[in-house]
Design a protein around this motif. Structure first.
Motif, mmCIF file in Angstrom:
data_model
loop_
_atom_site.group_PDB
_atom_site.id
_atom_site.type_symbol
_atom_site.label_atom_id
_atom_site.label_comp_id
_atom_site.label_asym_id
_atom_site.label_seq_id
_atom_site.Cartn_x
_atom_site.Cartn_y
_atom_site.Cartn_z
ATOM 1 N N MET A 172 87.216 81.595 28.873
ATOM 2 C CA MET A 172 87.806 82.794 29.493
ATOM 3 C C MET A 172 88.252 83.789 28.427
ATOM 4 N N MET A 177 87.629 87.790 29.883
ATOM 5 C CA MET A 177 87.663 87.895 31.343
ATOM 6 C C MET A 177 88.902 88.634 31.823
ATOM 7 N N LEU A 192 90.504 83.628 37.356
ATOM 8 C CA LEU A 192 91.553 83.412 36.353
ATOM 9 C C LEU A 192 92.752 82.684 36.953
ATOM 10 N N ARG B 138 80.225 88.394 31.350
ATOM 11 C CA ARG B 138 81.269 88.283 32.380
ATOM 12 C C ARG B 138 80.655 88.331 33.774
#
Lengths: 214, 214
Positions: A172, A177, A192, B138
């Motif tokens: 991440m 992200m 997330l 992403r």
DNA sequence: TGCACATGTAATCATTCGATAACTTCTTAG
DNA sequence: CTAAGAAGTTATCGAATGATTACATGTGCA
């Protein structure tokens, strides 16, 4: 203005080599984390550290040696943080002491703000085919695994789950992200929240920090 | 000998551009997976595909465009495999149908043999700072997450655990940790048994496959 | 004080790499 | 059969980059 700049520059130079070394390693960690081993240039590291490019090369010999030192320092700092968390048995506000796995997990989350450190490791982890870096990366990863199993007393399954979520959080961070989160992308928000329970604030804070450019 | 070589070479050339494109993309997937986006050279891709370097560049425009196509094809293949596993409700030998998460997990493990595919993705995942590749990476990751949540019906926690273990296995592949396993390193054996339950054979098979060199 | 060493920099080199241009060879429709 | 386009190569260029050399400058110690 030129004289002022020159003066500032002059007062900033002439540091003890040991201290300069730390500055360069700090800068190199950020640059390697952002661009990877191959993509990072010794010139970018030098500019981030405020020194000339040949100085960086001469101090560490080669770019490869510099990266290896960045990697080993990252692992050393990670394990140092873990050991401190493991040894810290001060009770929480409710009077109880957290489980070791919870303490180490919290310590890992605290490191999310050091993007360069985690990502320099991640870049090394995907370079297993490199005869030098790959070997070093495997050794480093196994050191962490051994710590979890031997020193922290994790079971195989606990270590697996801990490392898996660590790799997930690193991914991440590597993906940036949090950018999508801040753009309001609902799918990214959902992801997330799933991947970083109770740790999202730390990731977003890390994202707010500036990264060395060019 | 020269004439023989020339003849063999001649018979091998003159392929339809569409087919040649597939060959190059296959080769590029392996090379990008092994060396990363920056470390991979268009020349290495060309030699792995058996064509000249300028041909690779002209067919895809830029190295970046080639990498993006490799990435998108990797994700497309991953999702195609997942969708097939999700749709495959044929009962097992015991007459029962596996849970969707188990079927998709098995599908993922089957992909471990395609090292280039998984590692091209992983290299993209740590390049989030790149304005073009980061954005694409992403988007790709979020596509997979959305598939798990929407199409496969995973809960947040299920998706998190699935992806976390996926990242962990990818890291093991990227590290070439199977090399340490085969060298008999007991800590590596322990780690791989923990990280790849019931899937170790697939990883070791992947390791046995030859990777393009030089 | 002045010299020896430590701390740096400017200039430059050889390589590598992505990209472009110009050319060759095969294939195929009319 | 032959021109036109498709498939592919050789040659080469400019920029980037890690590394080296030579040089400059500050600093502590006898």
């Amino acid at each position: 203005m030129s004289s002022v700049t020159t003066t500032l520059h002059d007062t900033a130079t002439r540091m003890r080599a040991e201290d300069r070394r730390e500055l360069i390693l700090e800068a190199a960690t950020a640059v390697f984390g952002e661009r990877g081993y191959v993509g990072a240039t010794t010139d970018a590291v030098a500019r981030a550290a405020g020194v000339s490019q040949p100085y960086v090369v001469r101090m560490f010999g080669t770019k490869e040696a510099l990266f290896l030192e960045v990697l080993h320092r990252a692992i050393a700092r990670l394990m140092g943080t873990f050991r401190a968390a493991l040894a810290d048995t001060t009770p929480g506000p409710d009077g109880t002491v957290e489980h070791p796995a919870a303490r180490i997990g919290r310590a890992y989350a605290d490191m999310l703000s050091n993007r360069g450190l985690l990502l320099s490791m991640m870049h090394a982890f995907v370079l297993g085919a490199d005869p030098v870096i790959g070997k070093a990366a495997r050794t480093c990863f196994l050191d962490v695994y051994r710590f979890l199993r031997v020193e922290a007393g994790f079971s195989k399954e606990e270590a697996d789950v801990f490392l898996a979520h660590g790799m997930m959080m690193n991914t991440m961070v590597g993906l940036r992200m949090a950018d999508e989160y801040e753009d309001g992308n609902p799918c990214a928000i959902d992801l997330l929240e799933a991947a970083m329970p109770h740790k999202l604030d730390l990731l977003l804070n890390a994202n707010a920090e500036s990264a060395p450019t060019s």
